[in-house]
Write a protein that holds these residues in place. Structure first.
Motif, PDB file in Angstrom:
ATOM      1  N   PHE A 186       0.843  -1.187   0.000  1.00  0.00           N
ATOM      2  CA  PHE A 186       0.000   0.000   0.000  1.00  0.00           C
ATOM      3  C   PHE A 186       0.882   1.242   0.000  1.00  0.00           C
ATOM      4  O   PHE A 186       1.825   1.341   0.791  1.00  0.00           O
ATOM      5  CB  PHE A 186      -0.883   0.047   1.246  1.00  0.00           C
ATOM      6  CG  PHE A 186      -2.031  -0.921   1.238  1.00  0.00           C
ATOM      7  CD1 PHE A 186      -3.056  -0.802   0.312  1.00  0.00           C
ATOM      8  CD2 PHE A 186      -2.100  -1.942   2.178  1.00  0.00           C
ATOM      9  CE1 PHE A 186      -4.123  -1.685   0.310  1.00  0.00           C
ATOM     10  CE2 PHE A 186      -3.166  -2.825   2.185  1.00  0.00           C
ATOM     11  CZ  PHE A 186      -4.182  -2.701   1.251  1.00  0.00           C
ATOM     12  N   THR A 204       3.671   5.605  -9.014  1.00  0.00           N
ATOM     13  CA  THR A 204       3.073   4.664  -9.974  1.00  0.00           C
ATOM     14  C   THR A 204       3.361   5.088 -11.414  1.00  0.00           C
ATOM     15  O   THR A 204       3.610   4.251 -12.277  1.00  0.00           O
ATOM     16  CB  THR A 204       1.553   4.532  -9.749  1.00  0.00           C
ATOM     17  OG1 THR A 204       0.914   5.796  -9.948  1.00  0.00           O
ATOM     18  CG2 THR A 204       1.254   4.036  -8.335  1.00  0.00           C
ATOM     19  N   GLN A 223      -9.733   4.639  -9.981  1.00  0.00           N
ATOM     20  CA  GLN A 223     -10.906   4.897  -9.153  1.00  0.00           C
ATOM     21  C   GLN A 223     -12.169   5.048  -9.997  1.00  0.00           C
ATOM     22  O   GLN A 223     -13.251   4.612  -9.607  1.00  0.00           O
ATOM     23  CB  GLN A 223     -10.676   6.179  -8.338  1.00  0.00           C
ATOM     24  CG  GLN A 223     -11.862   6.603  -7.485  1.00  0.00           C
ATOM     25  CD  GLN A 223     -11.534   7.834  -6.643  1.00  0.00           C
ATOM     26  OE1 GLN A 223     -10.375   8.172  -6.448  1.00  0.00           O
ATOM     27  NE2 GLN A 223     -12.560   8.489  -6.148  1.00  0.00           N
ATOM     28  N   ALA A 249      -2.878  -0.162  -8.733  1.00  0.00           N
ATOM     29  CA  ALA A 249      -4.235   0.312  -8.473  1.00  0.00           C
ATOM     30  C   ALA A 249      -4.172   1.684  -7.811  1.00  0.00           C
ATOM     31  O   ALA A 249      -3.479   1.851  -6.813  1.00  0.00           O
ATOM     32  CB  ALA A 249      -4.982  -0.680  -7.573  1.00  0.00           C
ATOM     33  N   ASP A 250      -4.890   2.638  -8.383  1.00  0.00           N
ATOM     34  CA  ASP A 250      -4.912   4.004  -7.859  1.00  0.00           C
ATOM     35  C   ASP A 250      -6.307   4.287  -7.304  1.00  0.00           C
ATOM     36  O   ASP A 250      -7.253   4.495  -8.050  1.00  0.00           O
ATOM     37  CB  ASP A 250      -4.562   4.990  -8.979  1.00  0.00           C
ATOM     38  CG  ASP A 250      -4.260   6.396  -8.450  1.00  0.00           C
ATOM     39  OD1 ASP A 250      -4.422   6.627  -7.237  1.00  0.00           O
ATOM     40  OD2 ASP A 250      -3.858   7.248  -9.258  1.00  0.00           O
ATOM     41  N   GLU A 251      -6.419   4.244  -5.982  1.00  0.00           N
ATOM     42  CA  GLU A 251      -7.692   4.470  -5.284  1.00  0.00           C
ATOM     43  C   GLU A 251      -8.823   3.602  -5.848  1.00  0.00           C
ATOM     44  O   GLU A 251      -9.903   4.109  -6.191  1.00  0.00           O
ATOM     45  CB  GLU A 251      -8.086   5.950  -5.351  1.00  0.00           C
ATOM     46  CG  GLU A 251      -7.094   6.904  -4.741  1.00  0.00           C
ATOM     47  CD  GLU A 251      -7.050   6.850  -3.219  1.00  0.00           C
ATOM     48  OE1 GLU A 251      -7.894   6.150  -2.612  1.00  0.00           O
ATOM     49  OE2 GLU A 251      -6.171   7.500  -2.635  1.00  0.00           O
ATOM     50  N   PRO A 252      -8.624   2.293  -5.959  1.00  0.00           N
ATOM     51  CA  PRO A 252      -9.627   1.458  -6.634  1.00  0.00           C
ATOM     52  C   PRO A 252     -10.945   1.328  -5.902  1.00  0.00           C
ATOM     53  O   PRO A 252     -11.940   0.905  -6.499  1.00  0.00           O
ATOM     54  CB  PRO A 252      -8.924   0.096  -6.728  1.00  0.00           C
ATOM     55  CG  PRO A 252      -8.015   0.077  -5.540  1.00  0.00           C
ATOM     56  CD  PRO A 252      -7.510   1.492  -5.428  1.00  0.00           C
ATOM     57  N   PHE A 306      -8.528  -8.681  -4.958  1.00  0.00           N
ATOM     58  CA  PHE A 306      -7.121  -8.282  -5.036  1.00  0.00           C
ATOM     59  C   PHE A 306      -6.240  -9.246  -4.252  1.00  0.00           C
ATOM     60  O   PHE A 306      -5.152  -9.630  -4.705  1.00  0.00           O
ATOM     61  CB  PHE A 306      -6.933  -6.866  -4.493  1.00  0.00           C
ATOM     62  CG  PHE A 306      -7.157  -5.771  -5.495  1.00  0.00           C
ATOM     63  CD1 PHE A 306      -6.196  -5.483  -6.453  1.00  0.00           C
ATOM     64  CD2 PHE A 306      -8.326  -5.026  -5.486  1.00  0.00           C
ATOM     65  CE1 PHE A 306      -6.386  -4.466  -7.377  1.00  0.00           C
ATOM     66  CE2 PHE A 306      -8.531  -4.014  -6.413  1.00  0.00           C
ATOM     67  CZ  PHE A 306      -7.560  -3.731  -7.358  1.00  0.00           C
ATOM     68  N   ILE A 308       1.197  -6.525  -6.292  1.00  0.00           N
ATOM     69  CA  ILE A 308       0.177  -5.472  -6.260  1.00  0.00           C
ATOM     70  C   ILE A 308       0.727  -4.240  -5.545  1.00  0.00           C
ATOM     71  O   ILE A 308       1.262  -4.327  -4.439  1.00  0.00           O
ATOM     72  CB  ILE A 308      -1.106  -5.957  -5.572  1.00  0.00           C
ATOM     73  CG1 ILE A 308      -1.748  -7.076  -6.407  1.00  0.00           C
ATOM     74  CG2 ILE A 308      -2.089  -4.794  -5.374  1.00  0.00           C
ATOM     75  CD1 ILE A 308      -3.011  -7.655  -5.818  1.00  0.00           C
ATOM     76  N   MET A 320      -0.752  -0.534  -4.506  1.00  0.00           N
ATOM     77  CA  MET A 320      -2.029   0.162  -4.426  1.00  0.00           C
ATOM     78  C   MET A 320      -1.887   1.475  -3.668  1.00  0.00           C
ATOM     79  O   MET A 320      -1.516   1.489  -2.496  1.00  0.00           O
ATOM     80  CB  MET A 320      -3.074  -0.715  -3.728  1.00  0.00           C
ATOM     81  CG  MET A 320      -4.461  -0.095  -3.673  1.00  0.00           C
ATOM     82  SD  MET A 320      -5.672  -1.176  -2.870  1.00  0.00           S
ATOM     83  CE  MET A 320      -5.694  -2.571  -4.007  1.00  0.00           C
ATOM     84  N   THR A 334      -3.793   4.438  -1.898  1.00  0.00           N
ATOM     85  CA  THR A 334      -5.123   4.499  -1.301  1.00  0.00           C
ATOM     86  C   THR A 334      -5.177   5.441  -0.114  1.00  0.00           C
ATOM     87  O   THR A 334      -4.167   5.693   0.556  1.00  0.00           O
ATOM     88  CB  THR A 334      -5.584   3.096  -0.859  1.00  0.00           C
ATOM     89  OG1 THR A 334      -6.937   3.164  -0.394  1.00  0.00           O
ATOM     90  CG2 THR A 334      -4.700   2.545   0.250  1.00  0.00           C
TER      91      THR A 334
END
Length: 231
Positions: A33, A46, A87, A162-165, A181, A191, A193, A195
Motif C-alpha cells: 500500500f 506509480t 478509481q 491500483a490508484d484508489e480502486p 485483489f 500489487i 495500491m 489508497t
C-alpha cells in the motif's frame, strides 16, 4: 522486482518536487500500500513505474532493467507487464462487459482463439461471467470496478497497479473488491495500491509505504494507515 534508487522527480511546470531521494525495493509477489495525503507523491511513484513520466534524478529498475533509460518505442512492451485499475473505472460505455475486457487483449495483438478462451476465464475470476453481455450503465459501481479489474488482469500482468480502486465504492463493496485483489496476489501477482482507505489498510496488514511531501517517511511490514506526524 521493482527498485527505486535515490529517485527525485521535479515537475518543471509546477516548480515543486513531487518525489525526493526515494529508495525502496518491492519483491515479486508482494502486496504494497502507498499511503499519504493527496499530492504527497503516491501517484508519481506509480507513473514512474509505468514510465508515464521519467525521473529528474535516480534510477527505477524493473527486473533489473533501468526503465528510466528505455527508448520510447520500448515503453509499450514494458507496460504489457502491468495491469492498471483506476478509481473511476474508465470503461467503454458503448461496449459490453465482454467487449471491454476483449479490447485489452486486442490492443496487444491477441488472437481470436486466445481471446475466446481467456475473457470468460477472467470474468469468472472476478465473478461477472453471467453479466458478459451487459453494458457498464447496467452495472453497479462495484460491478464496474470488477470489469475494470478483469480488464487489467486479462493479459496476465506481473504487476497490478491500483490508484484508489475503492474510492467510489461503499465499504461492503470495497472489501469484496479487496478480497479479489488478495486472491490475485496469492496467485503471484505483485500489487501496488495507492489508497486513502484507512479501514482497508488497517484490516489487511500488508506492507505500507507512507509518503509525505514527496519523501518516504515510513516503510513497514504488516503496517497500518496512521500517517506520520511531521514537525
Amino acid at each position: 522486482m521493482i527498485e527505486f534508487v535515490n529517485v527525485t522527480k521535479q515537475f518543471e511546470d509546477a516548480g515543486n518536487i513531487a518525489l525526493e531521494n526515494a529508495s525502496f525495493k518491492i519483491e515479486n509477489g508482494e502486496f504494497v500500500f502507498l499511503v499519504g495525503s493527496s499530492g504527497a507523491g503516491k501517484t508519481t511513484i506509480t507513473k514512474l513505474i509505468m514510465r508515464e513520466t521519467n525521473v529528474t534524478e535516480g534510477q527505477v529498475y524493473l527486473d533489473g532493467i533501468d526503465v528510466t533509460k528505455l527508448p520510447d518505442k520500448e515503453i509499450p512492451f514494458l507496460r504489457r507487464k502491468m495491469g492498471v485499475v483506476f478509481q473511476d473505472f474508465r470503461l467503454l460505455e458503448d461496449r459490453t462487459v465482454y467487449e471491454n475486457v476483449e479490447f485489452a487483449m486486442r490492443v496487444v495483438g491477441a488472437g481470436r482463439r486466445e481471446i475466446r478462451k481467456r475473457v470468460p476465464e477472467v470474468l469468472n475470476e472476478v465473478g461477472l461471467n453471467y453479466k458478459a453481455k451487459m453494458f457498464p450503465r447496467q452495472l453497479s459501481g462495484g460491478e464496474q470496478q470488477r470489469v475494470a479489474l478483469a480488464r487489467a488482469l486479462v493479459n496476465h500482468p506481473l504487476i497490478l497497479i491500483a490508484d484508489e480502486p475503492t474510492g467510489n465504492l461503499n465499504p461492503k463493496t470495497a472489501m469484496e473488491i479487496m478480497e479479489i485483489f488478495e486472491e490475485i496476489n496469492r496467485m503471484g501477482t505483485t500489487i501496488i495500491m495507492a489508497t486513502h482507505a484507512k479501514d482497508i489498510v488497517d484490516a489487511m496488514k500488508k506492507r505500507v509505504i507512507e509518503i509525505q511531501d514527496g519523501r518516504i517517511v515510513r516503510d513497514e511490514l504488516g503496517g497500518e494507515y496512521v500517517e506520520t506526524v511531521q514537525i
